[in-house]
Design a protein around this motif. Structure first.
Motif, PDB file in Angstrom:
ATOM      1  N   GLU A 171       6.428  -7.863 -13.460  1.00 33.16           N
ATOM      2  CA  GLU A 171       5.723  -6.716 -12.870  1.00 33.16           C
ATOM      3  C   GLU A 171       5.646  -6.837 -11.356  1.00 33.16           C
ATOM      4  O   GLU A 171       5.245  -7.883 -10.821  1.00 33.16           O
ATOM      5  N   PHE A 172       5.985  -5.772 -10.684  1.00 30.57           N
ATOM      6  CA  PHE A 172       5.847  -5.715  -9.227  1.00 30.57           C
ATOM      7  C   PHE A 172       4.375  -5.717  -8.852  1.00 30.57           C
ATOM      8  O   PHE A 172       3.566  -5.015  -9.473  1.00 30.57           O
ATOM      9  N   VAL A 173       4.031  -6.501  -7.835  1.00 26.51           N
ATOM     10  CA  VAL A 173       2.662  -6.558  -7.329  1.00 26.51           C
ATOM     11  C   VAL A 173       2.576  -5.884  -5.965  1.00 26.51           C
ATOM     12  O   VAL A 173       1.824  -4.929  -5.787  1.00 26.51           O
ATOM     13  N   LEU A 174       3.327  -6.392  -5.022  1.00 25.02           N
ATOM     14  CA  LEU A 174       3.372  -5.791  -3.691  1.00 25.02           C
ATOM     15  C   LEU A 174       4.550  -6.361  -2.913  1.00 25.02           C
ATOM     16  O   LEU A 174       5.177  -7.325  -3.343  1.00 25.02           O
ATOM     17  N   ALA A 175       4.837  -5.737  -1.780  1.00 25.06           N
ATOM     18  CA  ALA A 175       5.920  -6.204  -0.918  1.00 25.06           C
ATOM     19  C   ALA A 175       5.555  -5.946   0.533  1.00 25.06           C
ATOM     20  O   ALA A 175       4.777  -5.037   0.834  1.00 25.06           O
ATOM     21  N   ILE A 176       6.132  -6.754   1.414  1.00 26.70           N
ATOM     22  CA  ILE A 176       5.843  -6.651   2.834  1.00 26.70           C
ATOM     23  C   ILE A 176       7.131  -6.599   3.636  1.00 26.70           C
ATOM     24  O   ILE A 176       8.048  -7.409   3.414  1.00 26.70           O
ATOM     25  N   LYS A 177       7.195  -5.635   4.539  1.00 27.61           N
ATOM     26  CA  LYS A 177       8.209  -5.618   5.591  1.00 27.61           C
ATOM     27  C   LYS A 177       7.497  -6.102   6.843  1.00 27.61           C
ATOM     28  O   LYS A 177       6.474  -5.546   7.211  1.00 27.61           O
ATOM     29  N   TRP A 178       8.060  -7.119   7.476  1.00 25.93           N
ATOM     30  CA  TRP A 178       7.397  -7.680   8.630  1.00 25.93           C
ATOM     31  C   TRP A 178       7.166  -6.620   9.689  1.00 25.93           C
ATOM     32  O   TRP A 178       8.090  -5.908  10.057  1.00 25.93           O
ATOM     33  N   ASN A 179       5.931  -6.498  10.146  1.00 27.11           N
ATOM     34  CA  ASN A 179       5.551  -5.477  11.129  1.00 27.11           C
ATOM     35  C   ASN A 179       5.913  -4.072  10.642  1.00 27.11           C
ATOM     36  O   ASN A 179       6.176  -3.175  11.456  1.00 27.11           O
ATOM     37  N   GLY A 180       5.928  -3.924   9.354  1.00 22.14           N
ATOM     38  CA  GLY A 180       6.262  -2.629   8.782  1.00 22.14           C
ATOM     39  C   GLY A 180       5.360  -2.318   7.619  1.00 22.14           C
ATOM     40  O   GLY A 180       4.283  -2.882   7.482  1.00 22.14           O
ATOM     41  N   PRO A 181       5.790  -1.396   6.778  1.00 23.72           N
ATOM     42  CA  PRO A 181       4.934  -0.969   5.681  1.00 23.72           C
ATOM     43  C   PRO A 181       4.750  -2.048   4.609  1.00 23.72           C
ATOM     44  O   PRO A 181       5.550  -2.967   4.485  1.00 23.72           O
ATOM     45  N   ARG A 182       3.660  -1.877   3.888  1.00 24.65           N
ATOM     46  CA  ARG A 182       3.420  -2.661   2.682  1.00 24.65           C
ATOM     47  C   ARG A 182       3.489  -1.715   1.489  1.00 24.65           C
ATOM     48  O   ARG A 182       3.133  -0.542   1.605  1.00 24.65           O
ATOM     49  N   TYR A 183       3.928  -2.230   0.383  1.00 24.73           N
ATOM     50  CA  TYR A 183       4.028  -1.438  -0.828  1.00 24.73           C
ATOM     51  C   TYR A 183       3.191  -2.133  -1.898  1.00 24.73           C
ATOM     52  O   TYR A 183       3.291  -3.342  -2.078  1.00 24.73           O
ATOM     53  N   TYR A 184       2.385  -1.349  -2.609  1.00 24.79           N
ATOM     54  CA  TYR A 184       1.465  -1.928  -3.574  1.00 24.79           C
ATOM     55  C   TYR A 184       1.624  -1.284  -4.944  1.00 24.79           C
ATOM     56  O   TYR A 184       1.804  -0.073  -5.052  1.00 24.79           O
ATOM     57  N   ALA A 185       1.501  -2.083  -5.970  1.00 26.68           N
ATOM     58  CA  ALA A 185       1.372  -1.529  -7.312  1.00 26.68           C
ATOM     59  C   ALA A 185      -0.001  -0.876  -7.430  1.00 26.68           C
ATOM     60  O   ALA A 185      -0.983  -1.356  -6.843  1.00 26.68           O
ATOM     61  N   ASP A 186      -0.086   0.192  -8.195  1.00 20.61           N
ATOM     62  CA  ASP A 186      -1.361   0.896  -8.357  1.00 20.61           C
ATOM     63  C   ASP A 186      -2.438  -0.036  -8.915  1.00 20.61           C
ATOM     64  O   ASP A 186      -3.621   0.104  -8.584  1.00 20.61           O
ATOM     65  N   SER A 187      -2.031  -0.968  -9.744  1.00 22.81           N
ATOM     66  CA  SER A 187      -2.993  -1.847 -10.416  1.00 22.81           C
ATOM     67  C   SER A 187      -3.691  -2.813  -9.448  1.00 22.81           C
ATOM     68  O   SER A 187      -4.729  -3.375  -9.790  1.00 22.81           O
ATOM     69  N   VAL A 188      -3.123  -2.999  -8.259  1.00 19.16           N
ATOM     70  CA  VAL A 188      -3.717  -3.957  -7.332  1.00 19.16           C
ATOM     71  C   VAL A 188      -4.152  -3.304  -6.017  1.00 19.16           C
ATOM     72  O   VAL A 188      -4.770  -3.968  -5.175  1.00 19.16           O
ATOM     73  N   LYS A 189      -3.837  -2.040  -5.848  1.00 25.99           N
ATOM     74  CA  LYS A 189      -4.164  -1.354  -4.597  1.00 25.99           C
ATOM     75  C   LYS A 189      -5.667  -1.386  -4.365  1.00 25.99           C
ATOM     76  O   LYS A 189      -6.453  -1.105  -5.261  1.00 25.99           O
ATOM     77  N   GLY A 190      -6.050  -1.777  -3.163  1.00 24.73           N
ATOM     78  CA  GLY A 190      -7.466  -1.874  -2.832  1.00 24.73           C
ATOM     79  C   GLY A 190      -8.072  -3.228  -3.145  1.00 24.73           C
ATOM     80  O   GLY A 190      -9.168  -3.554  -2.678  1.00 24.73           O
ATOM     81  N   ARG A 191      -7.376  -4.051  -3.925  1.00 19.02           N
ATOM     82  CA  ARG A 191      -7.884  -5.381  -4.257  1.00 19.02           C
ATOM     83  C   ARG A 191      -7.011  -6.499  -3.667  1.00 19.02           C
ATOM     84  O   ARG A 191      -7.526  -7.537  -3.255  1.00 19.02           O
TER      85      ARG A 191
END
Length: 127
Positions: free
Chosen positions: A46-66
């Motif tokens: 399961e995808f949790v989140l991802a980071i682009k350095w100095n760029g956007p972050r992407y979050y799974a709905d299940s963890v967004k905000g936590r």
């Protein structure tokens, strides 16, 4: 050769916070997109989140905000901060990296988009 090593997993109670680390070697991790995934036996990774350095972050709905993610250039490390943990967050957590930094949200949610993986660190949340 890119190597990723996760650490920080442990047994915790529901509601607490926990931080995981993903230390990179063999490359400069800021040149990559780093994703965090989790896996529980019998389920798909399961995808949790991802980071682009100095760029956007992407979050799974299940963890967004936590959950949140950050990077440390000096330590060549990416951190996953998990707050308000739930029993359903229990899993083996993996970090992964891809040098393909030009894609968008949906690409980085797929495990097959990543070339390099760590060995995982176990997080168990008890009720």
């Amino acid at each position: 050769q890119v190597q990723l090593v996760e650490s920080g997993g442990q047994l915790v109670q529901a509601g607490v916070s926990l931080g995981l680390s993903c230390a990179a070697s063999g490359t400069i991790i800021r040149s990559y997109v780093v994703g965090w995934f989790r896996h529980t036996p019998g389920k798909e990774r399961e995808f949790v989140l991802a980071i682009k350095w100095n760029g956007p972050r992407y979050y799974a709905d299940s963890v967004k905000g936590r959950f949140s993610v950050s990077g440390d250039d000096a330590k060549n490390t990416v951190y996953l901060q998990m707050n308000s943990l739930k029993v359903e967050d229990s899993a083996n957590y993996y970090c992964a990296a891809t040098p393909r930094t030009w894609y968008g949200d949906s690409y980085y949610r797929r495990p097959e988009s990543y070339d390099f993986w760590g060995q995982g660190t176990q997080v168990t949340v008890s009720s």
